[in-house]
Scaffold this active site. Structure first.
Site, PDB file in Angstrom:
ATOM      1  N   HIS A  33       4.245   1.095   4.662  1.00 30.50           N
ATOM      2  CA  HIS A  33       3.175   0.496   4.003  1.00 30.50           C
ATOM      3  C   HIS A  33       2.154   0.640   4.861  1.00 30.50           C
ATOM      4  O   HIS A  33       0.683   1.213   4.315  1.00 30.50           O
ATOM      5  CB  HIS A  33       2.745  -0.884   3.296  1.00 30.50           C
ATOM      6  CG  HIS A  33       2.214  -1.422   4.906  1.00 30.50           C
ATOM      7  ND1 HIS A  33       2.178  -2.679   4.284  1.00 30.50           N
ATOM      8  CD2 HIS A  33       3.427  -1.244   5.502  1.00 30.50           C
ATOM      9  CE1 HIS A  33       2.427  -3.543   5.065  1.00 30.50           C
ATOM     10  NE2 HIS A  33       3.061  -2.476   6.166  1.00 30.50           N
TER      11      HIS A  33
ATOM     12  N   HIS B  19      -6.060  -1.241   8.188  1.00 37.13           N
ATOM     13  CA  HIS B  19      -5.320  -0.046   9.010  1.00 37.13           C
ATOM     14  C   HIS B  19      -5.251   1.458   7.973  1.00 37.13           C
ATOM     15  O   HIS B  19      -6.249   1.627   7.154  1.00 37.13           O
ATOM     16  CB  HIS B  19      -4.414  -0.713   8.759  1.00 37.13           C
ATOM     17  CG  HIS B  19      -3.861  -1.769   8.986  1.00 37.13           C
ATOM     18  ND1 HIS B  19      -3.272  -2.920   7.750  1.00 37.13           N
ATOM     19  CD2 HIS B  19      -2.872  -2.677   9.912  1.00 37.13           C
ATOM     20  CE1 HIS B  19      -3.540  -3.614   8.279  1.00 37.13           C
ATOM     21  NE2 HIS B  19      -3.410  -3.653  10.349  1.00 37.13           N
TER      22      HIS B  19
ATOM     23  N   ASP C 147      -2.845   3.671   8.019  1.00 37.42           N
ATOM     24  CA  ASP C 147      -1.806   4.170   6.717  1.00 37.42           C
ATOM     25  C   ASP C 147      -1.487   5.453   6.642  1.00 37.42           C
ATOM     26  O   ASP C 147      -0.725   5.828   5.911  1.00 37.42           O
ATOM     27  CB  ASP C 147      -1.988   3.072   5.421  1.00 37.42           C
ATOM     28  CG  ASP C 147      -2.188   1.615   5.419  1.00 37.42           C
ATOM     29  OD1 ASP C 147      -2.023   1.129   7.019  1.00 37.42           O
ATOM     30  OD2 ASP C 147      -2.677   1.086   4.491  1.00 37.42           O
TER      31      ASP C 147
ATOM     32  N   GLU D 232      -2.348  -5.385  -1.975  1.00 36.54           N
ATOM     33  CA  GLU D 232      -2.254  -6.527  -0.673  1.00 36.54           C
ATOM     34  C   GLU D 232      -2.159  -6.865  -0.666  1.00 36.54           C
ATOM     35  O   GLU D 232      -2.560  -8.320  -0.275  1.00 36.54           O
ATOM     36  CB  GLU D 232      -2.419  -5.925   1.034  1.00 36.54           C
ATOM     37  CG  GLU D 232      -1.484  -4.110   1.319  1.00 36.54           C
ATOM     38  CD  GLU D 232      -0.165  -4.589   1.680  1.00 36.54           C
ATOM     39  OE1 GLU D 232       0.407  -4.969   1.916  1.00 36.54           O
ATOM     40  OE2 GLU D 232       0.692  -3.151   2.279  1.00 36.54           O
TER      41      GLU D 232
ATOM     42  N   ASP E 294      -6.323  -5.989   3.104  1.00 38.49           N
ATOM     43  CA  ASP E 294      -6.731  -6.939   4.802  1.00 38.49           C
ATOM     44  C   ASP E 294      -8.138  -5.880   4.960  1.00 38.49           C
ATOM     45  O   ASP E 294      -8.639  -5.925   6.288  1.00 38.49           O
ATOM     46  CB  ASP E 294      -5.486  -6.378   5.269  1.00 38.49           C
ATOM     47  CG  ASP E 294      -5.083  -5.044   5.730  1.00 38.49           C
ATOM     48  OD1 ASP E 294      -6.139  -3.958   5.790  1.00 38.49           O
ATOM     49  OD2 ASP E 294      -4.198  -5.161   5.421  1.00 38.49           O
TER      50      ASP E 294
ATOM     51  N   ASP F 152      -7.362  -1.636   0.243  1.00 35.48           N
ATOM     52  CA  ASP F 152      -6.450  -2.460   0.463  1.00 35.48           C
ATOM     53  C   ASP F 152      -7.076  -3.853   1.332  1.00 35.48           C
ATOM     54  O   ASP F 152      -8.307  -3.641   1.731  1.00 35.48           O
ATOM     55  CB  ASP F 152      -5.991  -1.859   2.371  1.00 35.48           C
ATOM     56  CG  ASP F 152      -4.770  -2.922   2.973  1.00 35.48           C
ATOM     57  OD1 ASP F 152      -5.028  -4.457   2.843  1.00 35.48           O
ATOM     58  OD2 ASP F 152      -3.526  -2.885   2.877  1.00 35.48           O
TER      59      ASP F 152
ATOM     60  N   HIS G 279       0.840  -0.905  -0.543  1.00 34.77           N
ATOM     61  CA  HIS G 279      -0.240   0.058  -0.149  1.00 34.77           C
ATOM     62  C   HIS G 279       0.525   1.608   0.322  1.00 34.77           C
ATOM     63  O   HIS G 279      -0.003   2.453  -0.276  1.00 34.77           O
ATOM     64  CB  HIS G 279      -1.233   0.015   0.850  1.00 34.77           C
ATOM     65  CG  HIS G 279      -2.277   0.583   0.751  1.00 34.77           C
ATOM     66  ND1 HIS G 279      -3.323   0.553   1.655  1.00 34.77           N
ATOM     67  CD2 HIS G 279      -2.602   1.595  -0.498  1.00 34.77           C
ATOM     68  CE1 HIS G 279      -4.482   1.224   1.181  1.00 34.77           C
ATOM     69  NE2 HIS G 279      -4.394   1.665   0.201  1.00 34.77           N
TER      70      HIS G 279
ATOM     71  N   ASP H 124      -9.488  -0.377   4.566  1.00 36.47           N
ATOM     72  CA  ASP H 124      -8.141  -0.688   5.164  1.00 36.47           C
ATOM     73  C   ASP H 124      -8.987  -1.541   6.423  1.00 36.47           C
ATOM     74  O   ASP H 124      -9.420  -0.309   7.142  1.00 36.47           O
ATOM     75  CB  ASP H 124      -7.061   0.388   5.118  1.00 36.47           C
ATOM     76  CG  ASP H 124      -6.272  -0.083   5.289  1.00 36.47           C
ATOM     77  OD1 ASP H 124      -6.397  -1.508   5.876  1.00 36.47           O
ATOM     78  OD2 ASP H 124      -5.093   0.224   4.149  1.00 36.47           O
TER      79      ASP H 124
HETATM   80  N1  LIG Z   1      -0.863  -1.081   4.245  1.00 36.24           N
HETATM   81  C1  LIG Z   1      -0.548  -1.878   5.287  1.00 36.24           C
HETATM   82  N2  LIG Z   1      -0.708  -3.079   5.509  1.00 36.24           N
HETATM   83  N3  LIG Z   1       0.075  -1.421   6.391  1.00 36.24           N
HETATM   84  C2  LIG Z   1      -0.064  -2.201   8.103  1.00 36.24           C
HETATM   85  C3  LIG Z   1       0.143  -0.591   8.874  1.00 36.24           C
HETATM   86  C4  LIG Z   1       0.505  -2.054  10.076  1.00 36.24           C
HETATM   87  C5  LIG Z   1       1.299  -0.699  11.475  1.00 36.24           C
HETATM   88  N4  LIG Z   1       0.240   0.542  10.640  1.00 36.24           N
HETATM   89  C6  LIG Z   1       2.528   0.185  10.573  1.00 36.24           C
HETATM   90  O1  LIG Z   1       1.709   1.450  10.555  1.00 36.24           O
HETATM   91  O2  LIG Z   1       3.489  -1.119  10.326  1.00 36.24           O
HETATM   92 MN   LIG Z   2      -3.268  -0.745   3.634  1.00 31.77          MN
HETATM   93 MN   LIG Z   3      -4.078  -2.308   5.844  1.00 33.44          MN
END
Ligand SMILES: NC(=[NH2+])NCCC[C@H](N)C(=O)O
Ligand SMILES: [Mn+2]
Ligand SMILES: [Mn+2]
Length: 310
Positions: A147, A132, A134, A279, A236, A234, A107, A130
């Site tokens: 990411h 998250h 990000d 992802e 996820d 994303d 991402h 998502d």
């Molecule tokens: N694009 C993603 N899957 N991001 C996950 C990020 C997880 C965590 N918040 C980090 O900054 O490392």
């Molecule tokens: Mn993401």
């Molecule tokens: Mn994510």
């Protein structure tokens, strides 16, 4: 099929981005190849689209020979060079009036895709689906994986980082809405509050249902249903039972239908100009789970591009 207000004709430009440099796990760079192998392009033709695809980007060529961490950030020069390239490509497709469809890859690529869209449509809306947010900054990230940081760079709150000067702040907090969040780091929560960023976490999806959430999300970033929309999805964001083969799965996510409903509701606005599907990592699970993840990626894309159930 609905009319797409900001496209000329109905052509989708597909940008395959085999890239994993924004996080530590290998395999996410194989996502776009698997999605294409699975037959995405024929599916889009069947939906009535002209497809422009000139192969996967040769992003590995951009890997610098020397790329030490900058602060906590890992592979910063590689990520920056790749995103700069992707940004130009997305911009060129969007400028031609084609729908820019980016297949990730991790991402961090969204620094490229979103900046490319916003170069053409500075008033656009960004819908980020998502688990998250990000939105870590180079200061707040614990993992150092870029990411987890693209949104802070797009907002211009990342500070000056060597190599990223090409990436001008292009996104204002009110142009952004999140859906599906459930694993947000404490400093990220602070940033979301500080900038008043609209977010529909899984709590709101449970509370209101996805229909109402989409209405509220669109009312926020696309109130007249006439703002160009960039969707960054994303996988996820989906529950791991639906999209198991991804690098940072989090329980309690969007169902198969909720994910598709998001895409259908955005498609119905006719405002879509760009989509990222990110992802998909076709190496992390057994073959059945991998295929589930790849096929759900394809069907999300079809819903974005106008496939309906009836
Ligand atoms: N694009 C993603 N899957 N991001 C996950 C990020 C997880 C965590 N918040 C980090 O900054 O490392
Ligand atoms: Mn993401
Ligand atoms: Mn994510």
């Amino acid at each position: 099929m609905s009319e797409y207000k900001y496209l000329k004709g109905q052509t989708v430009g597909v940008i395959g981005c085999p890239f994993s440099g924004g996080q530590p796990r290998g395999g996410v760079d194989l996502g776009p190849l698997r999605i294409i192998e699975y037959g995405l392009l024929d599916q889009l033709v069947d939906l009535g689209w002209s497809v422009e695809f000139d192969g996967h980007r040769k992003l590995d060529k951009l890997r610098p020979t020397y790329d030490p961490d900058i602060g906590k950030l890992k592979q910063p020069r590689f990520v920056s060079k790749v995103c700069r390239e992707v940004s130009k490509t997305v911009e060129s497709y969007v400028r031609k009036g084609q729908l820019a469809l980016t297949l990730g890859g991790d991402h961090s690529l969204a620094m490229g895709t979103v900046s490319g869209t916003f170069a053409v449509h500075p008033d656009a809306a960004l819908i980020w689906v998502d688990a998250h947010a990000d939105i870590n900054t180079p200061d707040t990230t614990v993992s150092g994986n870029i990411h987890g940081c693209p949104v802070s760079f797009l907002l211009g709150i990342a500070g000056k980082i060597e190599g990223f000067s090409w990436l001008k702040p292009c996104l204002k907090p009110e142009q952004l809405v999140y859906i599906g969040l459930r694993d947000v780091d404490p400093p990220e929560k602070k940033i979301l509050r500080q900038y008043g960023i609209k977010a529909f976490s899984m709590h709101e999806v449970d509370k209101y249902g996805i229909g109402k959430v989409m209405e509220m999300a669109l009312d926020h970033v696309c109130p007249g249903r006439d703002t160009p929309i960039h969707l960054s999805f994303d996988v996820d964001g989906l529950d791991p039972t639906v999209a198991p083969s991804t690098g940072t799965p989090v329980r309690g996510g969007l169902t198969f239908r909720e994910g598709h409903y998001i895409c259908e509701a955005i498609s119905e606005t006719g405002c879509l100009v760009a989509v990222d599907i990110m992802e998909v990592n076709p190496t992390l699970q057994d073959e059945v789970s991998i295929e589930e993840t790849v096929t759900v990626g394809c069907s999300l894309i079809r819903s974005c591009l106008g496939e309906t159930l009836l």
